[in-house]
Design an enzyme around this catalytic site. Structure first.
Site, short mmCIF file in Angstrom:
data_model
loop_
_atom_site.label_atom_id
_atom_site.label_comp_id
_atom_site.label_asym_id
_atom_site.label_seq_id
_atom_site.Cartn_x
_atom_site.Cartn_y
_atom_site.Cartn_z
N HIS A 195 34.70 18.67 54.05
CA HIS A 195 34.05 17.57 53.34
C HIS A 195 33.81 16.38 54.26
O HIS A 195 33.63 15.27 53.79
CB HIS A 195 34.92 17.13 52.15
CG HIS A 195 35.01 18.16 51.07
ND1 HIS A 195 36.08 18.29 50.23
CD2 HIS A 195 34.16 19.15 50.71
CE1 HIS A 195 35.88 19.30 49.39
NE2 HIS A 195 34.72 19.83 49.66
N LYS A 202 27.18 22.87 52.58
CA LYS A 202 25.99 23.72 52.63
C LYS A 202 26.37 25.12 53.06
O LYS A 202 27.17 25.28 53.99
CB LYS A 202 25.02 23.12 53.66
CG LYS A 202 23.68 23.75 53.71
CD LYS A 202 22.72 23.03 52.78
CE LYS A 202 21.42 23.76 52.59
NZ LYS A 202 21.49 24.97 51.80
N LYS A 241 28.52 25.62 62.55
CA LYS A 241 27.08 25.83 62.75
C LYS A 241 26.32 24.52 62.52
O LYS A 241 25.49 24.12 63.32
CB LYS A 241 26.65 26.88 61.73
CG LYS A 241 25.38 27.60 62.05
CD LYS A 241 25.08 28.66 60.99
CE LYS A 241 26.05 29.83 61.03
NZ LYS A 241 25.66 30.91 60.12
N LYS A 281 30.36 28.36 51.55
CA LYS A 281 29.78 29.69 51.38
C LYS A 281 30.11 30.20 49.99
O LYS A 281 31.14 29.82 49.40
CB LYS A 281 30.34 30.67 52.41
CG LYS A 281 29.47 31.88 52.64
CD LYS A 281 28.32 31.54 53.55
CE LYS A 281 27.38 32.69 53.76
NZ LYS A 281 26.38 32.38 54.79
N SER A 321 16.81 24.80 56.10
CA SER A 321 17.33 24.42 54.78
C SER A 321 17.50 22.90 54.72
O SER A 321 17.23 22.27 53.70
CB SER A 321 18.68 25.07 54.53
OG SER A 321 18.49 26.35 53.97
#
Ligand code: NAD
Length: 469
Positions: A66, A72, A96, A108, A364
Site C-alpha cells: 500500500h 494494481k 514491476k 493480484k 493499464s
C-alpha cells in the site's frame, strides 16, 4: 521451491545488496492484505426444466503493498489458482510497477475455475459475484484497487467487473477507472490488448542491441534472423511472436497446452494468426510440423526463448538442457530461483518477468489516467499538431520557393494508439537500460538488478512517508 518461495528467494538475494535495514526490508517483503472468498454459483443443467446444480467457487485477492494507492494487478482464472500463487503474483506486481515507474502498489486476484469447462453465463455469474465480494470489502475502486486481465480473463470479464462496480456506485464519476483492460466502448484504451507482448518485444529488441552483451553470448546485434521459441500462444505469446516476426526474427517453434509447432525456417506468424482467427485448431496449422511433447520445445536449439504461459516451466530438472542464449520471461515466474542460478552460471541472459512483461501494467496505467481525465489521449492536440507542422512546411516553402509533396504520415498528429505505443516503447527502453546499468554496477544478474531497483524505489516511498527514521 514453490513459486512464492522462489519470489522470496529472489527478493532476499537482492535486498541484501540495497543497504536497507532488516525492518525496512521486512516491511516491503510481506503481503499487506490477503482476502479469500468462497461463494455458491448456480449452474443450469437444463434451461427448460429448470434443473440446476450448485458449484462452490473459491477466489482470492491479495494486495501486496500500500506504499502507493491504488493497488494494481490482474485477475487469473485457472484451476491451478491458490492463495500462495496469488501472493507471489501480487508481490511481483509491486516490483514491476516500481521498475517502470507506474505509481501503484502491487495486487493480484485469482479464481479457481477452469474457464474452458464453463459456459459464458456461468463465467459472467462468477465474475460479477467475485466483483461484488471485493466491493463489499472496499477492495475494488479507482483509488483503492484496480484489477486487469491475466491468464484466462480478458476485456469481456473486465467489462462485467466495471458494470458490477457501477451498479454499486452509480454516483461515482470515476467509475470507469475501477478496472483496466476493458473493451474500448467501455472505457478501454487502444493498445492495451497487445501491450504486454509489445513490451516483451521492446525489451528483447533492447537486449539484442547491446553489442558488448551479444558478443559475450557469441551473437550479433539485432533481431533479424534470430531463432525464437515461444511457449504459449495466448495473448502475451501471440503478440510477442507477431512483433518479433515483423522485426525479422524467425519464430521456429511454438509450444501450446496440447502440442507444439516447429519449422526450422521460421513459422509464418501472420498466416498462423489468420488460421487462429478462422477458429481453426492451433495444431492443424499447415505451415509447420506438429510436435507431440510441447515441453521438449523449451530445450530446442535457439537464440531466444520466450516462456509466455505458466510459472515454474524452467526448473532444476531442465535448466541444464536449455540451449537458448537469452530467456525473455513473458510469463510471470516461468524460471524457478534454483534454475535461475544455474542459467546465470552458464552466462544465459534472463530478462526477468518484472521487467519483461511490465508493458501490460504500463498501458493499464495509461488507461486509468485516460479514465480519470475523461478524455481520449490525443483528442485535444492531434489536429493542432498537424496544423502546426503544415504551417511550418508552408513557411519554409514560402522562403525557399519550393513546394514538396509531403506524405500524410509526416505531418499527421498522434492518435491514441500512437501515443500509447510510444509511451510504452519509452518506458520499456528506459526500464531495460536502468536495470542493465544496476546489473553492471552491482555485478549481478538482470533479475537481481531489477529487484534491487524496485526495492530501493519502494523503500524511498516509505522513507518519504516517514515510516522509517
Ligand atoms: P492466456 O490465457 O491468454 O494465454 C496463455 C496460453 O498458454 C494459452 O494459449 C494456453 O493454452 C497456453 N498454455 C497453458 N498451459 C500451457 C503449457 N503447459 N504449455 C504451453 N502452453 C500452455 O494468458 P496471457 O494473458 O497470455 O498470460 C500468459 C502469462 O503472461 C501469464 O503468466 C500471465 O500472468 C503473464 N502476464 C500476462 C499479462 C497480460 O496482460 N495478459 C501481463 C503480464 C503478465
Amino acid at each position: 521451491m514453490s513459486f512464492l518461495e522462489s519470489v522470496l528467494h529472489n527478493f532476499n538475494k537482492a535486498a541484501a545488496l540495497t543497504g536497507l535495514s532488516e525492518p525496512q526490508i521486512a516491511n516491503i517483503r510481506k503481503c499487506a492484505a490477503v482476502f479469500r472468498v468462497k461463494f455458491p454459483v448456480r449452474v443450469n443443467l437444463n434451461e427448460k426444466t429448470g434443473e440446476y446444480d450448485t458449484m462452490i467457487v473459491e477466489g482470492f485477492r491479495v494486495q501486496h503493498s500500500h506504499h502507493r494507492l491504488p493497488c494494481k494487478g490482474g485477475i487469473r482464472y485457472s484451476e491451478h489458482v491458490d492463495q500462495e500463487e496469488v501472493m507471489a503474483l501480487a508481490s511481483l506486481m509491486t516490483y514491476k510497477c516500481a521498475i517502470v515507474d507506474v505509481p501503484f502498489g502491487g495486487a493480484k486476484g485469482g479464481i479457481k475455475i477452469n474457464p474452458r469447462e464453463l459456459g459464458v453465463s456461468q463465467i459472467e455469474a462468477i465474475t460479477r459475484r467475485y466483483a461484488s465480494e471485493l466491493i463489499k470489502r472496499n477492495m475494488l475502486g479507482p483509488g483503492m484497487d484496480v484489477p486487469a486481465p491475466d491468464m484466462g480473463t480478458g476485456p469481456r470479464e473486465m467489462a462485467w467487473i466495471k458494470d458490477t462496480y457501477e451498479a454499486f456506485h452509480p454516483q461515482d464519476v470515476n467509475s470507469l477507472a475501477c478496472v483496466t483492460g476493458k473493451p474500448i466502448s467501455q472505457g478501454g484504451i487502444r493498445g492495451r490488448t497487445e501491450a504486454t507482448g509489445l513490451g516483451v518485444f521492446f525489451t528483447v529488441r533492447e537486449a539484442v542491441n547491446y553489442e558488448e552483451d551479444m558478443k559475450a553470448l557469441g551473437l550479433t546485434t539485432g533481431l533479424k534472423g534470430k531463432r525464437v521459441v515461444i511457449q504459449g500462444f495466448g495473448n502475451v505469446g501471440s503478440y510477442s511472436a507477431k512483433f518479433m516476426h515483423e522485426a525479422g526474427a524467425k519464430i521456429i517453434a511454438i509450444g501450446e497446452r496440447d502440442g507444439g509447432l516447429y519449422n526450422k525456417d521460421g513459422i509464418d506468424i501472420t498466416a498462423l494468426w489468420n488460421h487462429i482467427g478462422e477458429k481453426k485448431p492451433f495444431l492443424s496449422f499447415p505451415g509447420a510440423a506438429v510436435v507431440k511433447n510441447p515441453e521438449s520445445l523449451l530445450e530446442e536449439e535457439c537464440d531466444i526463448l520466450v516462456p509466455a504461459a505458466l510459472e515454474n516451466q524452467i526448473n532444476a530438472t531442465n535448466a541444464l538442457r536449455i540451449k537458448a542464449k537469452i530467456i525473455a520471461e513473458a510469463a510471470n515466474g516461468p524460471v524457478t530461483a534454483t534454475a535461475d542460478e544455474m542459467l546465470e552460471k552458464r552466462g544465459i541472459i534472463v530478462i526477468p518477468d518484472i521487467l519483461c512483461n511490465a508493458g501490460g501494467v504500463t498501458v493499464s496505467y495509461f488507461e486509468w489516467v485516460k479514465n480519470l481525465s475523461h478524455v481520449r489521449m490525443g483528442r485535444l492536440e492531434r489536429r493542432y499538431d498537424q496544423r502546426s507542422k503544415e504551417r511550418l512546411l508552408e513557411h519554409f516553402s514560402n522562403i525557399t520557393g519550393r513546394k514538396e509533396d509531403v506524405p500524410a504520415g509526416v505531418v499527421s498528429g498522434a492518435n491514441e494508439a500512437d501515443l500509447v505505443h510510444s509511451g510504452l516503447e519509452d518506458t520499456m527502453i528506459e526500464g531495460y537500460a536502468n536495470v542493465r546499468s544496476v546489473s553492471k554496477l552491482k555485478n549481478c544478474s538482470m533479475r537481481t538488478a531489477a529487484f534491487v531497483d524496485a526495492i530501493r524505489k519502494v523503500a524511498r516511498s516509505y522513507a518519504e512517508l516517514g515510516v522509517f527514521p
